[in-house]
Design an enzyme around this catalytic site. Sequence first.
Site, PDB file in Angstrom:
ATOM      1  N   ASP A  57      16.579 -37.601 -30.095  1.00 11.92           N
ATOM      2  CA  ASP A  57      16.564 -37.144 -28.709  1.00 11.92           C
ATOM      3  C   ASP A  57      15.165 -37.145 -28.118  1.00 11.92           C
ATOM      4  OD1 ASP A  57      19.256 -36.731 -28.894  1.00 11.92           O
ATOM      5  OD2 ASP A  57      19.120 -34.572 -29.235  1.00 11.92           O
ATOM      6  N   GLU A 112      30.418 -38.067 -23.101  1.00 11.42           N
ATOM      7  CA  GLU A 112      29.781 -37.757 -24.377  1.00 11.42           C
ATOM      8  C   GLU A 112      29.281 -36.317 -24.308  1.00 11.42           C
ATOM      9  OE1 GLU A 112      26.038 -39.586 -26.723  1.00 11.42           O
ATOM     10  OE2 GLU A 112      27.227 -41.053 -25.605  1.00 11.42           O
TER      11      GLU A 112
END
Length: 258
Positions: free
Chosen positions: A63, A52
């Site tokens: 995040d 990824e």
Amino acid sequence: MPKTLTKKLNAIKAAGKGIFVPYIMAGDHEKGLDGLAETIHFLEDLGVSAIEVGIPFSDPVADGPVIEEAGLRSLAHGTSTQALVETLKTIETEIPLVIMTYFNPLFQYGVENFVKDLADTAVKGLIIPDLPHEHANFVEPFLADTDIALIPLVSLTTGIERQKELIEGAEGFVYAVAINGVTGKSGNYRADLDKHLAQLHQVADIPVLTGFGVSSQADLERFNAVSDGVIVGSKIVKALHQGEPIQDFIKQAVAYQK
């Protein structure tokens, strides 16, 4: 005909092995994007299933601090979506790459142009964490005739009927979000997590991978037992940035036998 990412991961699953997908932030390297191929080949040599690759964004709502800081370092190195696309065109690898991006960078670049420009690269999947399922039509038509799969994210709070809706016709894999919150919050799991994953696994006809907060050997064993594999981000990003040894952890993850 199934897309490359689906076929690759299904083959690993059929062989009775756990699927392992590490996350890296594009441009978070002392060489900036010039170091991306080096990192990809390092992971490829360790036998990972797919990789990824994150595109840095100034407002990364999903995040945690480790990946957010990696994004800021990448931006400081001058990483842009355009520069990343040009870099990806030069990288040769047998490992499928999965782009993780918020919708804004994609929108600014132009979805159609983005997909066209990645057509001859190793990119075989696309994850857009802030794109609601109801707006997937902003992207899906441009992927229909390509080898790039749009990866659905399924959260813990998703009921069975909604799960079926989210994963219907999906390619690549289902990204099962192990925690409510941002990436990197290891161990903060709901009591019914295993039940949720088993249920999702039952209704999905493509591999189910567990991510968000996965960081230990115990996590690898737990989530490989109730899903088809794991995605590890913050632990990998931190180790690569700080020069910490991560090979043994990756080898354990890659070698996991069902």
